[in-house]
Each structure stands twice: as C-alpha cells, then as structure tokens.
Design a protein around this motif. Structure first.
Motif, PDB file in Angstrom:
ATOM      1  N   GLY A   1       2.518   5.444   7.717  1.00 11.08           N
ATOM      2  CA  GLY A   1       1.870   6.626   7.158  1.00 11.08           C
ATOM      3  C   GLY A   1       0.407   6.378   6.896  1.00 11.08           C
ATOM      4  O   GLY A   1      -0.145   5.334   7.212  1.00 11.08           O
ATOM      5  N   GLU A   2      -0.196   7.336   6.351  1.00  8.86           N
ATOM      6  CA  GLU A   2      -1.612   7.254   6.085  1.00  8.86           C
ATOM      7  C   GLU A   2      -1.871   6.524   4.769  1.00  8.86           C
ATOM      8  O   GLU A   2      -1.060   6.520   3.873  1.00  8.86           O
ATOM      9  CB  GLU A   2      -2.201   8.670   6.020  1.00  8.86           C
ATOM     10  N   PHE A   3      -3.030   5.893   4.713  1.00  9.95           N
ATOM     11  CA  PHE A   3      -3.400   5.216   3.481  1.00  9.95           C
ATOM     12  C   PHE A   3      -3.728   6.233   2.402  1.00  9.95           C
ATOM     13  O   PHE A   3      -4.246   7.313   2.666  1.00  9.95           O
ATOM     14  CB  PHE A   3      -4.637   4.325   3.704  1.00  9.95           C
ATOM     15  N   ASN A   4      -3.405   5.857   1.174  1.00 14.41           N
ATOM     16  CA  ASN A   4      -3.803   6.714   0.073  1.00 14.41           C
ATOM     17  C   ASN A   4      -5.316   6.687  -0.077  1.00 14.41           C
ATOM     18  O   ASN A   4      -5.967   5.670   0.183  1.00 14.41           O
ATOM     19  CB  ASN A   4      -3.162   6.237  -1.239  1.00 14.41           C
ATOM     20  N   GLU A   5      -5.861   7.777  -0.463  1.00 12.85           N
ATOM     21  CA  GLU A   5      -7.303   7.856  -0.581  1.00 12.85           C
ATOM     22  C   GLU A   5      -7.814   6.942  -1.684  1.00 12.85           C
ATOM     23  O   GLU A   5      -8.908   6.393  -1.606  1.00 12.85           O
ATOM     24  CB  GLU A   5      -7.722   9.302  -0.866  1.00 12.85           C
ATOM     25  N   VAL A   6      -7.010   6.758  -2.738  1.00 16.84           N
ATOM     26  CA  VAL A   6      -7.481   5.958  -3.869  1.00 16.84           C
ATOM     27  C   VAL A   6      -7.064   4.514  -3.726  1.00 16.84           C
ATOM     28  O   VAL A   6      -7.880   3.605  -3.667  1.00 16.84           O
ATOM     29  CB  VAL A   6      -6.948   6.535  -5.197  1.00 16.84           C
ATOM     30  N   GLY A   7      -5.736   4.260  -3.631  1.00 19.69           N
ATOM     31  CA  GLY A   7      -5.257   2.895  -3.643  1.00 19.69           C
ATOM     32  C   GLY A   7      -5.280   2.225  -2.295  1.00 19.69           C
ATOM     33  O   GLY A   7      -5.233   0.997  -2.213  1.00 19.69           O
ATOM     34  N   GLY A   8      -5.326   2.963  -1.231  1.00 19.57           N
ATOM     35  CA  GLY A   8      -5.305   2.356   0.089  1.00 19.57           C
ATOM     36  C   GLY A   8      -3.969   1.762   0.460  1.00 19.57           C
ATOM     37  O   GLY A   8      -3.876   0.970   1.389  1.00 19.57           O
ATOM     38  N   GLY A   9      -2.872   2.101  -0.266  1.00 16.69           N
ATOM     39  CA  GLY A   9      -1.560   1.554   0.037  1.00 16.69           C
ATOM     40  C   GLY A   9      -0.794   2.425   1.004  1.00 16.69           C
ATOM     41  O   GLY A   9      -1.282   3.456   1.462  1.00 16.69           O
ATOM     42  N   PHE A  10       0.419   1.979   1.325  1.00 11.88           N
ATOM     43  CA  PHE A  10       1.262   2.729   2.242  1.00 11.88           C
ATOM     44  C   PHE A  10       2.003   3.824   1.481  1.00 11.88           C
ATOM     45  O   PHE A  10       2.217   3.733   0.272  1.00 11.88           O
ATOM     46  CB  PHE A  10       2.260   1.799   2.922  1.00 11.88           C
ATOM     47  N   SER A  11       2.455   4.822   2.207  1.00 14.28           N
ATOM     48  CA  SER A  11       3.195   5.908   1.576  1.00 14.28           C
ATOM     49  C   SER A  11       4.568   5.421   1.137  1.00 14.28           C
ATOM     50  O   SER A  11       5.102   4.452   1.669  1.00 14.28           O
ATOM     51  CB  SER A  11       3.349   7.075   2.548  1.00 14.28           C
ATOM     52  N   SER A  12       5.134   6.124   0.171  1.00 16.84           N
ATOM     53  CA  SER A  12       6.427   5.727  -0.388  1.00 16.84           C
ATOM     54  C   SER A  12       7.527   5.770   0.665  1.00 16.84           C
ATOM     55  O   SER A  12       8.376   4.879   0.724  1.00 16.84           O
ATOM     56  CB  SER A  12       6.770   6.644  -1.558  1.00 16.84           C
ATOM     57  N   THR A  13       7.507   6.802   1.518  1.00 20.82           N
ATOM     58  CA  THR A  13       8.546   6.930   2.537  1.00 20.82           C
ATOM     59  C   THR A  13       8.494   5.775   3.523  1.00 20.82           C
ATOM     60  O   THR A  13       9.525   5.210   3.908  1.00 20.82           O
ATOM     61  CB  THR A  13       8.388   8.268   3.280  1.00 20.82           C
ATOM     62  N   ALA A  14       7.286   5.411   3.941  1.00 20.76           N
ATOM     63  CA  ALA A  14       7.151   4.325   4.903  1.00 20.76           C
ATOM     64  C   ALA A  14       7.584   2.997   4.308  1.00 20.76           C
ATOM     65  O   ALA A  14       8.226   2.173   4.969  1.00 20.76           O
ATOM     66  CB  ALA A  14       5.701   4.242   5.389  1.00 20.76           C
ATOM     67  N   LEU A  15       7.249   2.764   3.037  1.00 23.36           N
ATOM     68  CA  LEU A  15       7.652   1.526   2.384  1.00 23.36           C
ATOM     69  C   LEU A  15       9.164   1.455   2.241  1.00 23.36           C
ATOM     70  O   LEU A  15       9.774   0.395   2.443  1.00 23.36           O
ATOM     71  CB  LEU A  15       6.981   1.425   1.014  1.00 23.36           C
ATOM     72  N   ASP A  16       9.789   2.567   1.867  1.00 21.76           N
ATOM     73  CA  ASP A  16      11.247   2.590   1.755  1.00 21.76           C
ATOM     74  C   ASP A  16      11.895   2.321   3.110  1.00 21.76           C
ATOM     75  O   ASP A  16      12.911   1.614   3.194  1.00 21.76           O
ATOM     76  CB  ASP A  16      11.720   3.943   1.215  1.00 21.76           C
ATOM     77  N   PHE A  17      11.312   2.884   4.158  1.00 19.90           N
ATOM     78  CA  PHE A  17      11.857   2.679   5.497  1.00 19.90           C
ATOM     79  C   PHE A  17      11.774   1.208   5.895  1.00 19.90           C
ATOM     80  O   PHE A  17      12.724   0.628   6.414  1.00 19.90           O
ATOM     81  CB  PHE A  17      11.096   3.546   6.499  1.00 19.90           C
ATOM     82  N   GLU A  18      10.638   0.591   5.652  1.00 18.50           N
ATOM     83  CA  GLU A  18      10.461  -0.816   6.012  1.00 18.50           C
ATOM     84  C   GLU A  18      11.377  -1.713   5.186  1.00 18.50           C
ATOM     85  O   GLU A  18      11.961  -2.674   5.697  1.00 18.50           O
ATOM     86  CB  GLU A  18       9.004  -1.215   5.812  1.00 18.50           C
ATOM     87  N   ALA A  19      11.511  -1.416   3.883  1.00 21.19           N
ATOM     88  CA  ALA A  19      12.397  -2.207   3.025  1.00 21.19           C
ATOM     89  C   ALA A  19      13.840  -2.104   3.494  1.00 21.19           C
ATOM     90  O   ALA A  19      14.576  -3.104   3.523  1.00 21.19           O
ATOM     91  CB  ALA A  19      12.271  -1.742   1.578  1.00 21.19           C
ATOM     92  N   GLY A  20      14.245  -0.895   3.869  1.00 18.57           N
ATOM     93  CA  GLY A  20      15.604  -0.723   4.369  1.00 18.57           C
ATOM     94  C   GLY A  20      15.839  -1.461   5.670  1.00 18.57           C
ATOM     95  O   GLY A  20      16.906  -2.048   5.882  1.00 18.57           O
TER      96      GLY A  20
END
Length: 429
Positions: A49-68
């Motif tokens: 997903g796209e980086f957050n404008e403030v934190g520059g981190g990954f989106s919650s959905t993408a992180l959950d997908f990768e963790a799974g």
C-alpha cells in the motif's frame, strides 16, 4: 481411509522440501487479492500500500496480509518438520504403544487446585467420540486404530466401511474397546454430519449432554420417511440389548483431506460448503471441554503429496483456531511405523485431555463445605416449631399461677391399736 494405493513417505522427500523462495505459492498467495487502495496483488507480489503521509509506514491491511503470510509459511515449515520428527521417534514405537496399553481412566489426571483423584468422578471406561462428515473415514479410522493394538494381524476389520459414496453409512452408535480385551477406553463410531447445521447441533447436544450407548439408532428430523422406516427395521433387535450409557470424555473430529483440498483450490459453492459445515460443527460449544477443543484427524493423506497434506493442516489450523502441528493429526491408510506412531500420539492427546477434564464428584464443589437450601429450610422450620412450643409452654405457666387451687379433701389418719393380750399366744407356744 482412502484407496488401494499406499505410498506413505517415510520422511520429507527432496521434491517436497520447503523453501520460502522456491515454494512461495503454497498457500494461494498467487491468487489475486485487492488492497484497501484497490491495488491488485498478483503472482505472489507483496503490495504494502501507500505510505502514510505522516509516519511513512505501511497500511494496516498490507501489514496484516504480510503477517498472515509469514505465519502460514512458519506453520507450514513446522508441519513439515513434524513428519521428520515422527520418522526419528518411530524407533521407539514399542515404548509409545506400551504407554497406551498401561492407561487406566484417571491415571493421567493433573492434581491441581488441591484436588485428588478421589475427588473426581472417574469413569470405568474413557469414551472418545468420533464425528465427521460423510466419507471422512470414521469407520476406517476405527479399524486402523484397532490394528495397531491387536496381536492377531489376520483379524478381520471390526467396523463396517462403506466402499462407495452410495453406501448406507453408520446409522447406529457403535462402541469399540481398544484393544478388544481392555475396558480402559473405547471409540464411538457415529453417523455422519448433516448438511443441515440445526440437525447437527441437536444431535451433538444429545450425545454430549445425555451420553452415548452402544446400538442406539441415530435419526434426524430431516430424514425421509423411507429412511426412518429403514432405521426402525434395522433396530428391531435393539429391545433385547441392554448396555450402559457412557459420558463422552473427549471428541475426535475426522476430516477428509481431499475434500478440504478441493475447497481450498475452488470457488465453487458446493466445495466451499464443505468447509463451512466443518467450521460450524467444530465450533459447537458442546464439543469443547472448557477451553479444550476437539482433536482433528485428517484422512486420505495417502492419496496426496506431502506438501498438499501440510497445506491442508495449516489451512485447517487457521480455519478452526488450533495448532496444526500439535492438534491436527495426519493419519493415512498405511501400516508403517510413522502412521502407527501418529495414531498413538493422537490417542495420548485425547486421553490426557479427557483425564484433565474429568468432572468433580457431586459432593465436591470447591473444597469449602456448603449447606444445601433444603437443609436451611428444615432448620428454619425446626426453629419455628421450637419457638412456638416455648411460647405455648410459657403462656401455660402464667395461666396456672393466676388460677385458684382446688381444695383437697384429706381423711384423718387414725393410729391402729394392737391388743397384745389377745395375741400373746403367738410367741408363747
């Protein structure tokens, strides 16, 4: 519990060895998925997903997908390693088998909370209930388990097995002592689960709350009149049977691995319905003992590759919420030491959890003496009677003091006179 070809792999073959880089599509990561931003995920390419404008981190959905995805690959590796560990441990098959043969109900209980063995309601025979959809291989599993502990290798199979899908199946509860000469624990073969979840819930509730008895017919509300007549006809000799009703101590959930694999790789509603039926029945609260869920046995693995068998276990672990390498057992239709050790491990799991969840005796609650309500009521009644009796007695005394005494008529006492002269001859003679 499968076909005639028996090809059990003794260990992980080279073509089935696991590698995240070489086999990254094992769990359907190549299936198209869509992120929260509408980006398609194809050909196993991770899109965070796209980086957050403030934190520059990954989106919650993408992180959950990768963790799974990482969790599934880790579980897959652990399952594959379990096959190698079984191969090594199979050298001690005789010791493992003797542990089961030495088992007696309550022998593996954990003495926790100040409880002793005498505080538990220990059954004469530990009962393990087999449930599963049609064609899952419950009756074949009974025969396979019996073979492990029978000395006579030429003994006939104990449970009737349907050769094709048009067979009658099991319509009566069947009890099988393991081994035949023992009364320590038994298996109960049951009728297959229905496509109707309400029928399943009613049937499972009846078995888990009222117990099971050998020879009892199994009918459902959805059965056709002809099937009901057939079951009634087959049960004509049941009135002459007298058997004990047993409490179910643990549950073995039997699943056809091939059917699971089909549902994993298909979007057809008929295939996915199989998985939905499994999940609904497995999560029936009556099948669990406190926090302990049933053990799962996957059958027909001898018709599948080792990688597919591992995939199935991981998929079921996620679906049912249980560890695939520890609570899901892959038992194929084969006679090798690895399969026998898998059966023994499965039975150890069931018997240990059955003993752990034995009910306490009716007079034991929490080691603190308590008085039942009926005793309190009896005590109050007794006190009430005593108070009323004391009041009546007290009132009677006061009434007696206020009354005038009745006059008593006394007769005058006259001292008798003795004529000593008239009787002197009594001592002179």
């Amino acid at each position: 519990m499968g076909g005639d070809t028996i090809t059990p792999p003794p260990s992980v073959p080279e073509e089935d060895s696991f590698s995240l880089e070489q086999d990254s599509t094992l769990f359907g990561d190549n299936i198209s998925m869509k992120s929260e931003h509408g980006t398609m995920i194809e050909n196993n390419e991770m899109v965070f997903g796209e980086f957050n404008e403030v934190g520059g981190g990954f989106s919650s959905t993408a992180l959950d997908f990768e963790a799974g995805r990482r969790r599934r690959h880790s579980a897959y590796r652990e399952v594959l390693q379990s096959y190698d560990k079984l191969q090594i441990r199979s050298e001690h098959l005789k010791e493992a088998k003797s542990k089961i043969l030495r088992y007696t109900p309550g022998a593996w209980i954990e003495k926790v909370g100040g409880m002793q063995l005498a505080d538990y309601d220990v059954p004469k025979t530990t009962s393990l209930l087999l449930i599963g959809p049609k064609g899952s291989g419950k009756s074949s599993l009974v025969n396979r388990i019996s073979k492990v502990f029978e000395e006579d290798e030429f003994a006939s199979e104990r449970a009737q097995v349907s050769y094709t899908s048009v067979g009658d199946g099991t319509y009566f509860l069947q009890e099988y002592m393991i081994p035949k000469s023992s009364t320590s624990f038994c298996l109960y073969d049951t009728r297959s689960l229905s496509d109707d979840s309400s029928d399943n819930a009613e049937m499972l509730k009846r078995w888990m709350t009222k117990g099971v008895r050998h020879g009892d017919p199994i009918s459902r509300d959805s059965d056709s009149p002809s099937l009901r007549t057939s079951i009634k006809c087959k049960a004509r000799w049941n009135r002459f049977l007298s058997s004990e009703i047993r409490r179910v101590n643990f549950v073995i959930f039997v699943i056809n691995g091939i059917s699971v694999l089909k549902s994993m790789d298909s979007n057809d509603d008929s295939e996915t319905k199989y998985i939905q039926t499994l999940a609904t029945a497995f999560n029936c609260p009556y099948l669990s003992f406190k926090d302990d869920k049933p053990v799962v046995v996957v059958t027909h693995g001898d018709l599948l590759s080792l990688s597919d068998r591992a995939r199935i276990r991981v998929h079921l672990g996620e679906l049912l919420g249980i560890p695939p390498a520890k609570q899901i057992f892959d038992i194929a239709e084969s006679c090798d030491p690895v399969t026998e050790l898998t059966i023994i491990d499965m039975l150890c799991f069931c018997l240990e959890h059955a003993d752990t969840n034995l009910p306490r005796k009716s007079w034991i609650t929490n080691k603190v003496p308590t008085v039942p309500l009926s005793a309190w009521i009896l005590l109050l009644i007794t006190l009430g009677i005593a108070i009323i009796s004391a009041y009546v007695h007290h009132a009677h005394i006061h009434h007696g003091k206020g009354a005038k005494p009745h006059p008593k008529h006394h007769k005058a006492f006259t001292k008798p006179e003795i004529n000593w002269h008239a009787i002197r001859h009594l001592w002179l003679e």
